[in-house]
Write an enzyme that holds these catalytic residues in place. Structure first.
Site, PDB file in Angstrom:
ATOM      1  CE  LYS A  87      54.604  36.000  53.137  1.00  0.00           C
ATOM      2  NZ  LYS A  87      55.132  35.275  54.300  1.00  0.00           N
TER       3      LYS A  87
HETATM    4  C1  E4P Z   1      57.922  36.731  55.646  1.00  0.00           C
HETATM    5  O1  E4P Z   1      56.764  37.036  55.413  1.00  0.00           O
HETATM    6  C2  E4P Z   1      58.398  35.357  55.825  1.00  0.00           C
HETATM    7  O2  E4P Z   1      57.378  34.561  56.370  1.00  0.00           O
HETATM    8  C3  E4P Z   1      59.561  35.221  56.780  1.00  0.00           C
HETATM    9  O3  E4P Z   1      59.967  36.469  57.280  1.00  0.00           O
HETATM   10  C4  E4P Z   1      60.653  34.302  56.337  1.00  0.00           C
HETATM   11  O4  E4P Z   1      61.686  34.349  57.252  1.00  0.00           O
HETATM   12  P1  E4P Z   1      62.758  33.185  57.481  1.00  0.00           P
HETATM   13  O5  E4P Z   1      63.970  33.517  56.667  1.00  0.00           O
HETATM   14  O6  E4P Z   1      63.052  33.263  58.955  1.00  0.00           O
HETATM   15  O7  E4P Z   1      62.107  31.895  57.079  1.00  0.00           O
END
Ligand code: E4P
Length: 219
Positions: A87
């Site tokens: 990521k």
């Molecule tokens: C995506 O890969 C992220 O880990 C995640 O969806 C972030 O979401 P949040 O806004 O609930 O932290």
């Protein structure tokens, strides 16, 4: 549309795996910290445990903010498990890192995507998948789902192979709408996965079937 779990909680992942419908996992530093996972060795051990449960891509996020650091971390993460998606955030340094890592054939999940332009740039850099964050856009009064729809439609128009993963999902309707928008994947928190299973009429219907069966003299 595939369903991934957005968590670093091993019990949740184990349950998702048992359901037989979870084909990937996304983690991030916040999710790891929530589970008490700390340090590179701790993160790696947790990711290896997740990969033992889920036979699909596991997204692991870098914590460097400069391209050089992200590239080094990405190359390291790529060695941790069989199917890692590194990521990388949608930043200038992130795009530099994506283009280098993609040339090394390392799979990239372009994270923290909040605009069509970020998605277009990431796809050109070589992202395997882009993750528009729906819930966080909704939180600031913008329609997050419109971003998913726009990215999907532009990628289809230009036959861009980068996948679209709806992220920052807050409830089951987000998942339905992401599927209608043509997202390839939705990554959902565990409570949303539970919401997706539930329907009160299923529970009422099942109870009635069993009552009728018993009333007819069956044990
Ligand atoms: C995506 O890969 C992220 O880990 C995640 O969806 C972030 O979401 P949040 O806004 O609930 O932290």
């Amino acid at each position: 549309m595939k369903i991934f779990l957005d968590t670093a909680n091993i019990d949740e992942i184990r349950e998702g795996a048992e359901l037989g419908i979870v084909t990937g996992v996304t983690t991030n530093p916040s999710l790891a910290a929530k589970e008490g996972i700390g340090g590179k060795a701790g993160y790696r051990a947790a990711v290896e445990e997740i990969a033992d449960l889920i036979d699909g891509p596991i997204s692991v996020e870098v914590v460097s903010t400069d391209a050089e650091g992200m590239i080094a971390e990405g190359r390291d993460i790529a060695e941790w498990i069989a199917n890692p998606w590194v990521k990388i955030p949608s930043t200038t340094e992130g795009f530099k890192a994506i283009s280098v890592l993609a040339r090394d054939d390392i799979k990239i999940n372009q994270t923290l995507c909040f605009s069509v332009n970020q998605a277009i740039l990431g796809a050109q850099a070589g992202s395997t998948v882009v993750s528009p964050f729906i819930g966080r856009l909704d939180d600031i009064g913008q329609e997050g789902m419109t971003l998913v729809e726009d990215i999907v439609s532009i990628f289809r128009q230009y036959e861009i192979p980068t996948l679209v993963m709806a992220a920052s999902i807050r409830h089951a309707l987000h998942c339905t709408m992401a599927a209608k928008s043509g997202a390839d994947i939705s990554t959902v928190p565990y409570p949303v996965l539970k919401q997706m299973v539930q329907h009160p009429l299923t529970d009422v219907g099942l109870a009635r079937f069993l009552q009728d069966w018993e009333k007819a003299g069956n044990a």
